[in-house]
Design a protein around this motif. Structure first.
Motif, PDB file in Angstrom:
ATOM      1  N   UNK A  11      70.348  46.127  75.258  1.00  0.00           N
ATOM      2  CA  UNK A  11      70.234  46.960  76.151  1.00  0.00           C
ATOM      3  C   UNK A  11      70.835  48.556  75.744  1.00  0.00           C
ATOM      4  N   UNK A  12      71.844  48.322  74.849  1.00  0.00           N
ATOM      5  CA  UNK A  12      72.351  49.654  74.456  1.00  0.00           C
ATOM      6  C   UNK A  12      71.510  50.113  73.355  1.00  0.00           C
ATOM      7  N   UNK A  13      70.833  49.578  72.562  1.00  0.00           N
ATOM      8  CA  UNK A  13      69.822  49.952  71.607  1.00  0.00           C
ATOM      9  C   UNK A  13      68.791  50.687  72.372  1.00  0.00           C
ATOM     10  N   UNK A  14      68.019  50.092  73.385  1.00  0.00           N
ATOM     11  CA  UNK A  14      67.321  50.237  74.272  1.00  0.00           C
ATOM     12  C   UNK A  14      67.099  51.774  74.896  1.00  0.00           C
ATOM     13  N   UNK A  15      68.600  51.713  75.436  1.00  0.00           N
ATOM     14  CA  UNK A  15      69.164  52.894  76.359  1.00  0.00           C
ATOM     15  C   UNK A  15      69.185  54.082  75.437  1.00  0.00           C
ATOM     16  N   UNK A  16      69.864  53.894  74.423  1.00  0.00           N
ATOM     17  CA  UNK A  16      70.026  54.813  73.392  1.00  0.00           C
ATOM     18  C   UNK A  16      68.835  55.338  72.589  1.00  0.00           C
ATOM     19  N   UNK A  17      67.763  54.595  72.535  1.00  0.00           N
ATOM     20  CA  UNK A  17      66.499  55.026  72.051  1.00  0.00           C
ATOM     21  C   UNK A  17      65.946  55.789  73.194  1.00  0.00           C
ATOM     22  N   UNK A  18      65.779  55.523  74.392  1.00  0.00           N
ATOM     23  CA  UNK A  18      65.309  56.095  75.284  1.00  0.00           C
ATOM     24  C   UNK A  18      65.792  57.602  75.556  1.00  0.00           C
ATOM     25  N   UNK A  19      67.235  57.789  75.508  1.00  0.00           N
ATOM     26  CA  UNK A  19      67.857  58.989  75.392  1.00  0.00           C
ATOM     27  C   UNK A  19      67.547  59.951  74.316  1.00  0.00           C
ATOM     28  N   UNK A  20      67.486  59.442  73.078  1.00  0.00           N
ATOM     29  CA  UNK A  20      67.086  60.165  71.815  1.00  0.00           C
ATOM     30  C   UNK A  20      65.795  60.554  72.015  1.00  0.00           C
ATOM     31  N   UNK A  22      64.008  61.040  74.723  1.00  0.00           N
ATOM     32  CA  UNK A  22      63.736  62.303  75.947  1.00  0.00           C
ATOM     33  C   UNK A  22      64.604  63.339  75.393  1.00  0.00           C
ATOM     34  N   UNK A  23      65.600  63.343  74.601  1.00  0.00           N
ATOM     35  CA  UNK A  23      66.075  64.844  74.336  1.00  0.00           C
ATOM     36  C   UNK A  23      65.371  65.393  73.223  1.00  0.00           C
ATOM     37  N   UNK A  24      64.742  64.616  72.244  1.00  0.00           N
ATOM     38  CA  UNK A  24      63.751  65.190  71.426  1.00  0.00           C
ATOM     39  C   UNK A  24      62.665  65.843  72.123  1.00  0.00           C
ATOM     40  N   UNK A  25      62.105  65.028  73.020  1.00  0.00           N
ATOM     41  CA  UNK A  25      60.764  65.614  73.640  1.00  0.00           C
ATOM     42  C   UNK A  25      60.978  66.705  74.629  1.00  0.00           C
ATOM     43  N   UNK A  26      61.974  66.836  75.404  1.00  0.00           N
ATOM     44  CA  UNK A  26      62.094  67.802  76.264  1.00  0.00           C
ATOM     45  C   UNK A  26      63.578  68.780  75.742  1.00  0.00           C
ATOM     46  N   UNK A  27      63.856  68.532  74.404  1.00  0.00           N
ATOM     47  CA  UNK A  27      64.876  69.476  73.970  1.00  0.00           C
ATOM     48  C   UNK A  27      64.430  71.020  74.027  1.00  0.00           C
ATOM     49  N   UNK A  28      65.050  71.821  73.575  1.00  0.00           N
ATOM     50  CA  UNK A  28      65.041  73.248  73.495  1.00  0.00           C
ATOM     51  C   UNK A  28      63.598  73.505  72.917  1.00  0.00           C
ATOM     52  N   UNK A  36      58.332  62.376  68.678  1.00  0.00           N
ATOM     53  CA  UNK A  36      59.563  61.921  69.328  1.00  0.00           C
ATOM     54  C   UNK A  36      59.875  60.619  69.094  1.00  0.00           C
ATOM     55  N   UNK A  37      58.725  59.522  69.406  1.00  0.00           N
ATOM     56  CA  UNK A  37      59.020  58.303  69.429  1.00  0.00           C
ATOM     57  C   UNK A  37      59.374  57.884  67.875  1.00  0.00           C
ATOM     58  N   UNK A  38      58.385  58.348  67.012  1.00  0.00           N
ATOM     59  CA  UNK A  38      58.823  58.006  65.635  1.00  0.00           C
ATOM     60  C   UNK A  38      60.115  58.384  65.136  1.00  0.00           C
ATOM     61  N   UNK A  39      60.574  59.526  65.514  1.00  0.00           N
ATOM     62  CA  UNK A  39      61.777  60.089  64.996  1.00  0.00           C
ATOM     63  C   UNK A  39      63.015  59.175  65.898  1.00  0.00           C
ATOM     64  N   UNK A  40      62.875  58.996  67.027  1.00  0.00           N
ATOM     65  CA  UNK A  40      63.679  58.099  67.541  1.00  0.00           C
ATOM     66  C   UNK A  40      64.199  56.817  67.373  1.00  0.00           C
TER      67      UNK A  40
END
Length: 74
Positions: A11-20, A22-28, A36-40
């Motif tokens: 669950x920690x890995x899945x949550x961290x992956x999701x946050x990464x 989302x940050x890559x997709x909607x970042x600056x 974003x999914x591959x780099x995550x």
């Protein structure tokens, strides 16, 4: 409710992956979902290990400070 260790880490890995992702997709500058999914996948273990190393260094610094203060008092 107490989670087993494998479920807790999953669950920690899945949550961290999701946050990464989302940050890559909607970042600056943003990027596409596919990229974003591959780099995550690559970024998630790096971020996890980086946070573990930071915690370990901070714990070591606290111990060193306590030893220094104890020597200074003696």
């Amino acid at each position: 409710m107490k989670l087993t260790d494998p479920l807790k880490y999953a669950s920690l890995a899945l949550g961290l992956y999701g946050v990464c992702v989302l940050v890559l997709r909607f970042g600056r500058d943003g990027m596409g979902w596919g990229q974003a999914l591959l780099i995550g996948v690559v970024v998630t273990p790096v971020v996890y290990l980086w946070s573990r190393l930071r915690d370990r260094l901070n714990r070591g610094a606290g111990d060193a400070g306590r030893r220094w203060r104890a020597r200074r008092r003696a």
